[in-house]
Motif scaffolding. Structure first.
Motif, PDB file in Angstrom:
ATOM      1  N   ARG A 154       0.855  -1.194   0.000  1.00 50.13           N
ATOM      2  CA  ARG A 154       0.000   0.000   0.000  1.00 50.13           C
ATOM      3  C   ARG A 154       0.888   1.241   0.000  1.00 50.13           C
ATOM      4  N   ASP A 180      -8.570  -5.695  -5.644  1.00 52.83           N
ATOM      5  CA  ASP A 180      -8.976  -5.330  -4.273  1.00 52.83           C
ATOM      6  C   ASP A 180      -9.973  -6.350  -3.735  1.00 52.83           C
ATOM      7  N   ALA A 227      -2.662   3.577  -6.661  1.00 54.06           N
ATOM      8  CA  ALA A 227      -1.868   2.554  -5.957  1.00 54.06           C
ATOM      9  C   ALA A 227      -1.188   1.612  -6.945  1.00 54.06           C
ATOM     10  N   GLU A 259      -0.160   9.288  -0.736  1.00 53.54           N
ATOM     11  CA  GLU A 259      -1.459   9.253  -1.405  1.00 53.54           C
ATOM     12  C   GLU A 259      -2.166  10.610  -1.287  1.00 53.54           C
ATOM     13  N   ARG A 294       2.822   1.079  -7.321  1.00 51.97           N
ATOM     14  CA  ARG A 294       3.502  -0.226  -7.214  1.00 51.97           C
ATOM     15  C   ARG A 294       4.296  -0.538  -8.483  1.00 51.97           C
TER      16      ARG A 294
END
Lengths: 328, 213
Positions: free
Chosen positions: A18, B155, B39, A24, B43
């Motif tokens: 995460r 997810d 996200a 973020e 990554r």
């Protein structure tokens, strides 16, 4: 593939990483600001194209000139000017370009990032009389005229008095965006969240999910990482506000009345100006000032200016009390 | 894709709906775009930048900004994520070049053949990836396959199989009903299986065994 195989495989591969919450939040705020700017720019382009079509039907020669003017790539818009640069103040145009030292008087352009070093402070003069002070160790992205993104550190906004209070400014933070409704406020990014202290007027804070909170003069809103907002009373002056006065641009005294100067000093120091009963404001409006307060903080300027008049100032609680100086 | 907690769906008819929403100034479309890609792009970027979080932040910011500005011209020849990954790869190269950080970081899915397999999820590889690239790299590729599934699928699979959420809870989290969540999970399982087979040329059970599970 049955559920057991799937579970076994996913468990052996482990959870996907995460991104850190602060990364973020920061990227979301910057991206949202960019998106808003992009939409605005698209709207303006459409408007210009509409104007072009209309003009084309009316006057070919005029259109030719218009095309010549708009066909060249426009330089970045000016966000304002750097009114004060004290210590290390620098800017860069993008993450691929290097930092450039800035001086007072420089124009600050949209798309740039401005940063103050550990000893640096700055004040930006924006259109409409809005003053933005930049504390030490602050980074702020100048997204477009009227839109800033606070990346770290603290800003103080003074929307000015009179009509200037209507000038629009939005500041994006990781926790949401802040707009003023005629005010003076400080916005500071802390490890625990975003702290908003309202000195005067009203401020609207809008979270990314659209929830809105308002802060009034004398209130502090602490917006925590999980979105909760803690509200409490705050002072309008004192040591925690001193940096704002330290970064204040010098005022142009020449020809200014004493009453106007005192109103400025009161605003900078977060205190009301109160006149002794025997004094009328018109007495002070008759005094016209000359000279310069360059290099002085508002508090120092107040004492220096009054020393040249027959009046004195004393700070008492929330007020700056002005009285006639004792002739003795 | 679904904006978590709202049930608002984007992309059920492809990426074009999301793009239209973004260009029209729809805040929900912005949320969907950010939640779907931030996200995953992070990554994608992080290992290519030697795990430098600050660098990844800058690169992801630049990538998504560039993608956003290019949405109007996106032709849909590839999936939106594949296109964004291409932008990100270029941003990484530019970043490393600008900072002269030495050798370019080459990861498994930067090899042309494997990258094509991972991105298109079509052509199967002939070799046993778990044996040839090691457990850690294979586990990373499994996670990369999750990232390359349509938005929310990865997810939903993690919530169900790693975090142990019920289908009802997943439905609530996404703001959709239980039946819709069940259907989404079923589609996610199929897409994940196909992705795994494309990349590893093997089934989940064999890959799990290879990983020592």
């Amino acid at each position: 593939m049955n559920d057991q195989d799937l579970e076994r495989l996913l468990k052996s591969a482990g959870l996907r990483e995460r991104p850190p919450a602060e990364v973020e939040h920061a990227v979301r705020a910057r991206l949202h600001a960019e998106w808003t700017a992009m939409l605005q720019s698209n709207r303006e382009r459409r408007y210009r194209r509409g104007g072009f079509a209309l003009a084309a039907g009316l006057l070919a020669a005029a259109v030719g000139l218009w095309i010549a003017g708009s066909g060249t790539s426009a330089p970045p818009a000016a966000v304002g000017t750097l009114a004060v640069a004290s210590g290390e103040v620098r800017e860069k145009a993008g993450w691929l370009s290097g930092w450039r030292a800035m001086d007072g008087g420089d124009v600050v352009l949209a798309g740039r990032t401005l940063e103050t070093g550990p000893d640096g402070r700055a004040a930006l003069a924006l259109p409409g009389g809005v003053s933005v002070r930049v504390d030490r160790g602050t980074r702020v992205a100048l997204v477009e005229p009227g839109v800033l993104t606070l990346v770290r550190g603290a800003l103080y906004v003074d929307s000015g008095a009179g009509q200037a209070r209507l000038a629009r400014l939005r500041i994006e933070t990781p926790a949401g965006s802040v707009r003023h409704v005629g005010t003076q406020y400080e916005l500071r990014l802390l490890d625990s969240g975003v702290r908003l202290r309202v000195r005067e007027g009203r401020v609207e804070f809008r979270s990314p999910d659209g929830a809105m909170e308002q802060g009034a003069g004398g209130e502090q809103l602490m917006i925590l990482g999980d979105g909760r907002v803690q509200r409490e009373a705050t002072t309008r002056h004192g040591p925690s506000w001193d940096w704002v006065a330290d970064a204040a641009p010098a005022i142009d005294l020449e020809g200014m009345t004493l009453s106007r100067f005192l109103a400025w000093a009161g605003r900078e120091l977060g205190r009301e100006v109160a006149y002794a009963p025997e004094l009328a404001e018109t007495d002070l409006a008759a005094v016209v000032l000359h000279g310069s307060t360059q290099g002085l903080t508002p508090g120092e300027a107040l004492q220096a200016v009054l020393a040249t008049t027959s009046f004195s100032a004393a700070i008492a609680g929330e007020e700056i009390r002005i009285a006639r100086r004792d002739p003795s | 894709m679904i904006v978590p907690g709202t049930g608002v769906q984007y992309g059920m008819t492809g990426d074009q709906q999301l793009i239209r929403g973004m260009l029209a100034g729809d805040e929900r479309a912005f949320e969907a775009f950010f939640n779907a890609y931030f996200a995953r792009v992070y990554r994608f970027a992080l290992p290519r930048l030697n795990g430098d979080v600050e660098a990844a932040k800058d690169v992801v910011q630049a990538t998504l900004g560039k993608a956003m500005r290019g949405l109007a011209g996106f032709r849909g020849d590839s999936g939106l994520f594949t296109w964004i990954c291409r932008i990100c790869r270029n941003e990484v190269v530019e970043y490393l070049r600008a900072r002269n950080r030495g050798a370019h970081v080459v990861l498994m899915d930067d090899h042309a053949g494997l990258r094509a397999a991972v991105e298109s999820i079509e052509a199967p590889e002939e070799f046993d990836l778990v044996k040839s690239c090691g457990r850690e790299e294979a586990a990373r590729l499994v996670r990369a396959v999750l990232d390359r599934l349509p938005a929310n699928y990865g997810d939903a699979l993690e919530w169900k199989y790693l975090e142990g959420h019920s289908v009802e809870a997943i439905g609530q989290r996404l703001g959709i009903g239980t039946i819709a969540a069940q259907s989404l999970l079923a589609r996610a399982r199929v897409a994940f299986r196909e992705g795994l087979e494309s990349v590893f040329g093997a089934e989940a059970a064999d890959i799990a065994s290879g990983l020592g599970a």
